[in-house]
Design an enzyme around this catalytic site. Structure first.
Site, PDB file in Angstrom:
ATOM      1  N   LEU A  57       7.332  -3.711  -7.603  1.00 46.33           N
ATOM      2  CA  LEU A  57       6.223  -3.528  -8.535  1.00 46.33           C
ATOM      3  C   LEU A  57       6.400  -2.166  -9.218  1.00 46.33           C
ATOM      4  O   LEU A  57       6.681  -1.179  -8.528  1.00 46.33           O
ATOM      5  CB  LEU A  57       4.898  -3.540  -7.764  1.00 46.33           C
ATOM      6  CG  LEU A  57       3.672  -3.436  -8.685  1.00 46.33           C
ATOM      7  CD1 LEU A  57       3.377  -4.786  -9.316  1.00 46.33           C
ATOM      8  CD2 LEU A  57       2.455  -2.939  -7.923  1.00 46.33           C
ATOM      9  N   LYS A  64       2.255  -8.299 -10.900  1.00 45.54           N
ATOM     10  CA  LYS A  64       1.250  -7.975  -9.877  1.00 45.54           C
ATOM     11  C   LYS A  64       0.415  -9.230  -9.621  1.00 45.54           C
ATOM     12  O   LYS A  64      -0.740  -9.337 -10.059  1.00 45.54           O
ATOM     13  CB  LYS A  64       0.398  -6.774 -10.322  1.00 45.54           C
ATOM     14  CG  LYS A  64      -0.341  -6.117  -9.162  1.00 45.54           C
ATOM     15  CD  LYS A  64      -0.847  -4.746  -9.544  1.00 45.54           C
ATOM     16  CE  LYS A  64      -1.832  -4.158  -8.562  1.00 45.54           C
ATOM     17  NZ  LYS A  64      -1.299  -3.866  -7.237  1.00 45.54           N
ATOM     18  N   TYR A 110      -3.661  -9.351 -10.746  1.00 44.79           N
ATOM     19  CA  TYR A 110      -4.747  -8.420 -10.453  1.00 44.79           C
ATOM     20  C   TYR A 110      -4.326  -6.994 -10.754  1.00 44.79           C
ATOM     21  O   TYR A 110      -3.154  -6.717 -11.032  1.00 44.79           O
ATOM     22  CB  TYR A 110      -5.197  -8.566  -9.000  1.00 44.79           C
ATOM     23  CG  TYR A 110      -4.266  -7.963  -7.973  1.00 44.79           C
ATOM     24  CD1 TYR A 110      -3.028  -8.544  -7.691  1.00 44.79           C
ATOM     25  CD2 TYR A 110      -4.608  -6.793  -7.287  1.00 44.79           C
ATOM     26  CE1 TYR A 110      -2.187  -7.982  -6.750  1.00 44.79           C
ATOM     27  CE2 TYR A 110      -3.762  -6.225  -6.346  1.00 44.79           C
ATOM     28  CZ  TYR A 110      -2.546  -6.829  -6.082  1.00 44.79           C
ATOM     29  OH  TYR A 110      -1.704  -6.268  -5.164  1.00 44.79           O
ATOM     30  N   GLU A 157      10.341  -1.321  -1.320  1.00 47.19           N
ATOM     31  CA  GLU A 157       9.058  -0.615  -1.430  1.00 47.19           C
ATOM     32  C   GLU A 157       8.259  -0.945  -0.173  1.00 47.19           C
ATOM     33  O   GLU A 157       8.789  -1.580   0.746  1.00 47.19           O
ATOM     34  CB  GLU A 157       8.314  -1.036  -2.711  1.00 47.19           C
ATOM     35  CG  GLU A 157       8.054  -2.520  -2.801  1.00 47.19           C
ATOM     36  CD  GLU A 157       7.396  -2.943  -4.118  1.00 47.19           C
ATOM     37  OE1 GLU A 157       6.732  -2.122  -4.764  1.00 47.19           O
ATOM     38  OE2 GLU A 157       7.547  -4.123  -4.481  1.00 47.19           O
TER      39      GLU A 157
HETATM   40  N1  PLP Z   1       4.131  -1.813  -4.416  1.00 51.37           N
HETATM   41  C1  PLP Z   1       3.347  -2.848  -4.093  1.00 51.37           C
HETATM   42  C2  PLP Z   1       3.974  -4.101  -3.551  1.00 51.37           C
HETATM   43  C3  PLP Z   1       1.953  -2.774  -4.266  1.00 51.37           C
HETATM   44  O1  PLP Z   1       1.176  -3.819  -3.959  1.00 51.37           O
HETATM   45  C4  PLP Z   1       1.395  -1.568  -4.756  1.00 51.37           C
HETATM   46  C5  PLP Z   1      -0.048  -1.444  -4.962  1.00 51.37           C
HETATM   47  O2  PLP Z   1      -0.824  -2.316  -4.704  1.00 51.37           O
HETATM   48  C6  PLP Z   1       2.247  -0.496  -5.050  1.00 51.37           C
HETATM   49  C7  PLP Z   1       3.610  -0.654  -4.894  1.00 51.37           C
HETATM   50  C8  PLP Z   1       1.703   0.802  -5.589  1.00 51.37           C
HETATM   51  O3  PLP Z   1       1.347   0.630  -6.927  1.00 51.37           O
HETATM   52  P1  PLP Z   1       0.244   1.546  -7.623  1.00 51.37           P
HETATM   53  O4  PLP Z   1       0.763   2.952  -7.560  1.00 51.37           O
HETATM   54  O5  PLP Z   1       0.187   1.028  -9.011  1.00 51.37           O
HETATM   55  O6  PLP Z   1      -1.008   1.369  -6.851  1.00 51.37           O
END
Ligand code: PLP
Length: 288
Positions: A206, A149, A35, A182
């Site tokens: 991610l 993702k 996603y 994270e």
């Molecule tokens: N880390 C994880 C596990 C996430 O699910 C997300 C966003 O859904 C992020 C980091 C932040 O990513 P982004 O800046 O692309 O929204």
């Protein structure tokens, strides 16, 4: 009353509540899908190329063949028809609907493609961004390919729920080696002696799109940034701590596990990066 989100389900536009999915969808049975979430400012998707690039890479990494250019056209049409000015675009592609068996289905099974556009009634993180927010630490129980993702988010949901039950906005995930990888749905940054620290890209995190933007903004603001992890034990020595994400933007953390970060107020580097983020949105909108 908020408007019902507008969806595009396999090419057909309809209110989100009218989408019907088979229980044999492989996303439903196995979490076999990926996603993407994009922020919409003033009716424009923000960092579109970066999000769609990550979406293509996630699809490639789990070998789902899908015409992303066609999805982009659908995404833009759905956004326009939704008339949403401030909100989110959600895109999801699963390996499709097929009799339940672990191995991939035959190649004539087509992916299920969902897009929907949701407008905000209230900006979800507005108060946290202004006041600063609290987080907890929890063990990182996820699998070893967090760079994909994928819709397998059970460990993330359990962590986020634990945080919510303790009145916190986020759970910081702590790897077996003690490092903070994270958040359950955000990237994490610490500040120590004027240096910004964040986990290096690896299969353990991610590659956050907002993380990437903030890295570039730090450079532009002459703030030194190192892709170096810090451990949960080192949190107490940090001067500042903040989260980034598509919905969160840049959120200062002012306490972790009940202990204040520094003086318990958002710090100057976090504030500088929050301003730089807003400037970047304004700049993008003025160029569109
Ligand atoms: N880390 C994880 C596990 C996430 O699910 C997300 C966003 O859904 C992020 C980091 C932040 O990513 P982004 O800046 O692309 O929204």
């Amino acid at each position: 009353m908020s408007h019902e989100p507008l969806a595009n389900w396999n090419g057909e536009e309809m209110p989100l509540g009218e989408v019907r999915v088979s229980v044999l969808d492989r996303g439903y049975l196995f979490g076999d899908g990926v996603y993407e979430v994009l922020r919409v400012y003033q009716g424009q998707p923000f960092l579109e190329a970066e999000h769609l690039g990550r979406f293509r890479r996630s699809l490639d990494k789990i070998a789902i063949v899908c015409d992303v250019d066609r999805l982009i056209e659908r995404m833009r049409a759905t956004l326009e028809h939704s008339e949403v000015q401030e909100g989110l675009i959600y895109m999801q592609v699963t390996r499709g609907t097929a009799p339940r068996t672990h191995r991939f289905p035959p190649s004539d099974v087509t992916p299920n493609e969902l897009i929907y556009v949701e407008g905000f009634d209230v900006e979800p993180y507005a108060e946290a961004r202004e006041q600063g927010a609290a987080a907890i630490t929890v063990p990182d129980l996820r699998w070893k390919r967090c760079d994909i993702k994928s819709v397998n988010l059970l460990a993330n949901c359990l962590a986020a729920q634990q945080a919510a039950e303790q009145g916190c906005v986020e759970a910081l995930l702590v790897h077996e080696d003690g490092t903070v990888t994270e958040g359950s749905h955000t990237s994490v940054f610490g500040v120590r002696n004027g240096n910004v620290l964040t986990s290096p890209l690896s299969p353990s995190i991610l590659p956050g799109i907002t993380r990437g933007l903030v890295t570039r903004l730090a450079d532009r603001c002459d703030i030194s940034l190192h892709e170096t992890s810090f451990t949960a034990d080192e949190i107490s020595q940090l001067d500042e701590l903040f989260l980034t994400g598509t919905t969160a933007e840049v959120v200062p953390l002012v306490s972790v596990d009940g202990n204040p970060i520094n003086d318990g107020r958002p710090g100057p580097i976090t504030r500088r990066l929050q301003r730089a983020y807003q400037e970047s949105v304004a700049e993008t909108l003025s160029n569109s």
